[in-house]
Design a protein around this motif. Structure first.
Motif, PDB file in Angstrom:
ATOM      1  N   PRO A  72       0.830  -1.206   0.000  1.00  0.00           N
ATOM      2  CA  PRO A  72       0.000   0.000   0.000  1.00  0.00           C
ATOM      3  C   PRO A  72       0.866   1.258   0.000  1.00  0.00           C
ATOM      4  CG  PRO A  72      -0.841  -1.576   1.597  1.00  0.00           C
ATOM      5  CD  PRO A  72       0.481  -2.110   1.125  1.00  0.00           C
TER       6      PRO A  72
ATOM      7  N   CYS B  18     -11.442  -1.645  -7.253  1.00  0.00           N
ATOM      8  CA  CYS B  18     -10.142  -2.279  -7.056  1.00  0.00           C
ATOM      9  C   CYS B  18     -10.077  -2.781  -5.622  1.00  0.00           C
ATOM     10  CB  CYS B  18      -9.023  -1.277  -7.325  1.00  0.00           C
ATOM     11  SG  CYS B  18      -7.363  -1.954  -7.107  1.00  0.00           S
ATOM     12  N   TRP B  19      -9.762  -4.049  -5.465  1.00  0.00           N
ATOM     13  CA  TRP B  19      -9.686  -4.651  -4.137  1.00  0.00           C
ATOM     14  C   TRP B  19      -8.246  -5.041  -3.802  1.00  0.00           C
ATOM     15  CZ3 TRP B  19     -13.591  -6.970  -7.439  1.00  0.00           C
ATOM     16  CH2 TRP B  19     -14.902  -6.584  -7.135  1.00  0.00           C
TER      17      TRP B  19
ATOM     18  N   THR C 291      -5.532  -3.419  -2.089  1.00  0.00           N
ATOM     19  CA  THR C 291      -4.435  -2.518  -1.735  1.00  0.00           C
ATOM     20  C   THR C 291      -5.000  -1.153  -1.394  1.00  0.00           C
ATOM     21  OG1 THR C 291      -2.897  -3.683  -3.196  1.00  0.00           O
ATOM     22  CG2 THR C 291      -2.268  -1.483  -2.479  1.00  0.00           C
ATOM     23  N   PRO C 292      -5.105  -0.815  -0.124  1.00  0.00           N
ATOM     24  CA  PRO C 292      -5.573   0.524   0.247  1.00  0.00           C
ATOM     25  C   PRO C 292      -4.694   1.603  -0.378  1.00  0.00           C
ATOM     26  CG  PRO C 292      -5.487  -0.922   2.178  1.00  0.00           C
ATOM     27  CD  PRO C 292      -4.832  -1.671   1.043  1.00  0.00           C
TER      28      PRO C 292
ATOM     29  N   ASP D 249     -10.260   2.025  -4.812  1.00  0.00           N
ATOM     30  CA  ASP D 249     -10.110   1.031  -3.750  1.00  0.00           C
ATOM     31  C   ASP D 249     -11.416   0.839  -2.985  1.00  0.00           C
ATOM     32  OD1 ASP D 249      -8.799  -0.628  -1.687  1.00  0.00           O
ATOM     33  OD2 ASP D 249      -9.120   1.137  -0.426  1.00  0.00           O
TER      34      ASP D 249
ATOM     35  N   GLN E 299      -4.489  -5.085   5.519  1.00  0.00           N
ATOM     36  CA  GLN E 299      -5.905  -4.749   5.423  1.00  0.00           C
ATOM     37  C   GLN E 299      -6.661  -4.985   6.716  1.00  0.00           C
ATOM     38  OE1 GLN E 299      -7.236  -6.184   1.189  1.00  0.00           O
ATOM     39  NE2 GLN E 299      -5.528  -7.422   1.900  1.00  0.00           N
TER      40      GLN E 299
END
Length: 668
Positions: free
Chosen positions: A12, A85-86, A88-89, A94, A143
């Motif tokens: 991230p 998008c899932w 990665t913060p 996101d 996460q």
């Protein structure tokens, strides 16, 4: 109208990127069109950058956005055309990865591993039974907002209904052995079968009263290290410094004996996992599919033991079972949690989702001084080229995961032990490292004592005794081999080559190992393959259906490459100012270097964000320094590599970067 989604397993961007580093980073692209969902592409970053296991972060959101835009451009898309998008913060679009009901006590990292196995085929998921185990070394806490009760997730799937259960992981035992011996798990697994040296040790008793669940319930590290040290001490006592196998050093004899016991300990843990899951689900193995995921799922002997012992219907472990498959797992979790797979059809039944070869003509022009001829594939010529020798083979989209599956491979004649030695010489590996076979699927049962499909090289089965002498290059000392079955449907050109070799020799088998040098990521594009062939003296490269014959001396004279070909380093270079600003931000907030190092090693502490104040973190670091004499030195090394002036973001030192960061690896 079609929608596109990304799932990204990247470090991230932002303050934590200076020490919370992911490895084997990757990005997956998905397309949803009506009631169909497809995996479109997976970019494994080591193939993009050339850094083995890719650790380099992208420190800022701007850098990360630009990188994703470059990847998406290869597919004719922009970030604005991605719905979500899932994983990665901090990335554009996101969204939090939803945890399924009943899975709240597990980290997203382990759930992503789990779903990368159990949800590869929606029909299988909805209609049949699956036992899933996510077993690696340590989950990623990027996460999480609080420590998890358990680290390792298991489940029982019955017609789409998922029951989540904690499982134990043998991974910490291999991590402990890696720490003790300074070798990666692949080398340690190979050493176990590299000699007959063994010791008497009751492995089952060794793990009988020890649990390896992880999480806030129990920490597996001390138990794993204590057990491995006990095994090492007993091996030292029984062997007394002797080398029963004179082909190996005394140290490697010791390692081989120890790893045989460690492997048995791991298998005992895996067996009791499966027994618990079957009992909890009230199901029979013979009616059920098995999905092992996480880095330990690459342990071929354990996969085969579980399949043989319990009689599962099939093994549905993905080729990218380690963290290189996190992008797929995160995407499946996101799609599942968003309800986008309800009634939709999705099937991931291939390993070939990497990049196509995009630079064939440019590469042929670049390496023209070394190229003698370029002709179409001819089966008889292929047999002549590979007989008693080695060829390079590059075709179509790259395979996923750490093992070559016939699209970025070195192929050789299995009838010659000289070929095994040559392959290890090309790759600068220890001479005892085994070489895997690929076999025509329709003939596999005649050569291997197993009739199961093995398309991803995830089992170690016995070579039939009556044919072992015909393929000595691929047979381990214990008579086993880590084979890959090849069908005409999955890999038509490679199957044709195998069939030609079978017709000429009676052997439907070829040696297969990945096309890369020591410390180099597996090649991705044609120029990288040609660079390897010129450097190593490989005479023939089969490139997307064409035979490229190479000269030993270039015409006209040209300087031969001496190092692997640089890849897309520009994405990761020139980040020193960004890194230094983030580093200074931690110092300005009151954290000491020792405190930052402690955070880098304490994943659960990072998850306790409200409690991870400078005062508390620095106090814990001071305590660690007081009880561990090596702590301060490690913290200083951390500052030299990750802090201002450090080498971590210098793409000119590829192997150096890996060597520096290796101690921070979490899982595989």
């Amino acid at each position: 109208m079609a929608e596109h989604f990304l799932s990204a397993y990247l470090t991230p961007p932002g303050p934590g990127a200076v020490f919370s580093v992911r490895h084997d980073q990757n990005v997956a692209l998905w397309r949803r069109d009506g009631d169909r969902v497809d995996l479109v592409r997976v970019w494994e970053l080591e193939r993009v950058s050339g850094q083995k296991h890719h650790f380099w972060p992208l420190y800022t959101e701007g850098r990360a956005t630009d990188f994703l835009a470059a990847l998406l451009a290869e597919e004719g898309l922009t970030p604005a055309e991605v719905t979500a998008c899932w994983g990665t913060p901090g990335l554009p679009g996101d969204r939090p990865v939803p945890k399924p009901s009943g899975a709240e006590d597990f980290p997203v990292h382990s759930l992503a591993h789990l779903f990368s196995g159990i949800l590869r085929d929606t029909r299988l998921f909805r209609e049949e039974q699956i036992v899933g185990l996510a077993i690696d070394a340590l989950p990623d806490y990027a996460q999480e907002t609080r420590p998890n009760r358990y680290w390792y997730a298991g489940c029982v799937v019955k017609a789409g209904a998922v029951t989540f259960l904690p499982v134990e992981s043998p991974g910490p035992l291999y991590t402990a052995a890696e720490t003790v011996f300074g070798l990666e798990p692949g080398s340690l697994m190979a050493l176990a079968s590299a000699s007959e040296t063994s010791i008497a040790f009751d492995a089952e008793a060794g793990v009988r009263d020890v649990t390896f669940f992880g999480g806030s319930a129990t920490q597996p590290w001390k138990a794993a290290h204590d057990l491995v040290r006990e095994i090492v001490a007993e091996a030292e006592r029984q062997l007394g410094g002797a080398a029963p196998d004179p082909a190996l050093s005394a140290e490697d004899n010791l390692r081989s004996a120890v790893m045989k016991v460690v492997q048995r300990c791991c298998e005992a843990v895996a067996i009791r996992n499966v027994e618990r899951l079957l009992e909890a689900g009230g199901i029979r193995a013979e009616d059920t599919h098995l999905a092992t995921t996480g880095g330990y799922a690459l342990n071929c002997p354990t996969n085969t033991l579980l399949m043989d012992r319990f009689g599962f219907r099939s093994l549905i472990t993905p080729p990218c079972a380690n963290d290189s498959g996190q992008g797929i797992g995160l995407g499946l979790l996101g799609l599942y949690g968003a309800g986008l797979l309800d009634g939709a059809e999705l099937r991931i039944d291939s390993a070939y989702f990497g990049r196509e070869v995009r630079d064939t003509e440019e590469a042929l022009a670049e390496f023209a001084p070394w190229i003698a001829s370029v002709t179409d594939f001819d089966p008889e010529q292929f047999v002549s080229d590979v007989s008693d020798g080695v060829v390079a083979w590059v075709d179509g989209r790259a395979e996923l995961g750490p093992r070559a599956l016939g699209h970025r491979s070195l192929l050789g004649d299995p009838r010659s032990t000289k070929v095994k030695d040559l392959l290890n010489e090309y790759k600068r590996r220890q001479w005892w490292r085994p070489v895997a076979p690929m076999v025509m699927a329709e003939h596999a049962a005649d050569w291997f004592a197993c009739d199961r499909e093995s398309p991803y090289m995830l089992e170690a089965v016995q070579v039939r005794p009556e044919v072992r002498a015909l393929v000595p290059a691929v047979v381990h000392l214990d008579g086993s081999a880590r084979h890959q079955t090849v069908t005409a449907a999955s890999n038509p050109l490679l199957h044709r080559a195998l069939d030609a070799f079978r017709a000429a020799t009676g052997v439907p088998v070829l040696c297969n190992t990945s096309l890369n040098d020591k410390g180099e990521a597996v090649v991705d594009q044609a120029a990288e393959a040609l660079n390897f062939c010129v450097r190593k003296g490989v005479a023939v490269l089969y490139l997307c259906g064409r035979r490229v014959a190479l000269r030993t001396e270039p015409l006209p004279a040209a300087a031969a490459p001496t190092e692997p070909r640089p890849r897309a380093l520009h994405h990761f270079a020139g980040q020193e100012d960004d890194r230094d600003a983030l580093w200074q931000g931690w110092l300005d907030a009151g954290y000491t270097v020792e405190g930052m190092y402690h955070l880098s090693r304490s994943h659960e502490l990072r998850a306790e964000r409200e409690l991870s104040t400078p005062e508390r973190v620095n106090m814990l670091a001071a305590y660690r320094a007081a009880v561990d004499p090596s702590f301060s030195g490690l913290a200083e090394n951390f500052r030299r590599t990750h802090g201002p002036g450090g080498s971590f973001v210098d793409p000119s030192t590829l192997t150096g970067a890996f060597g520096v960061i290796n101690p921070l690896r979490r899982g595989r």
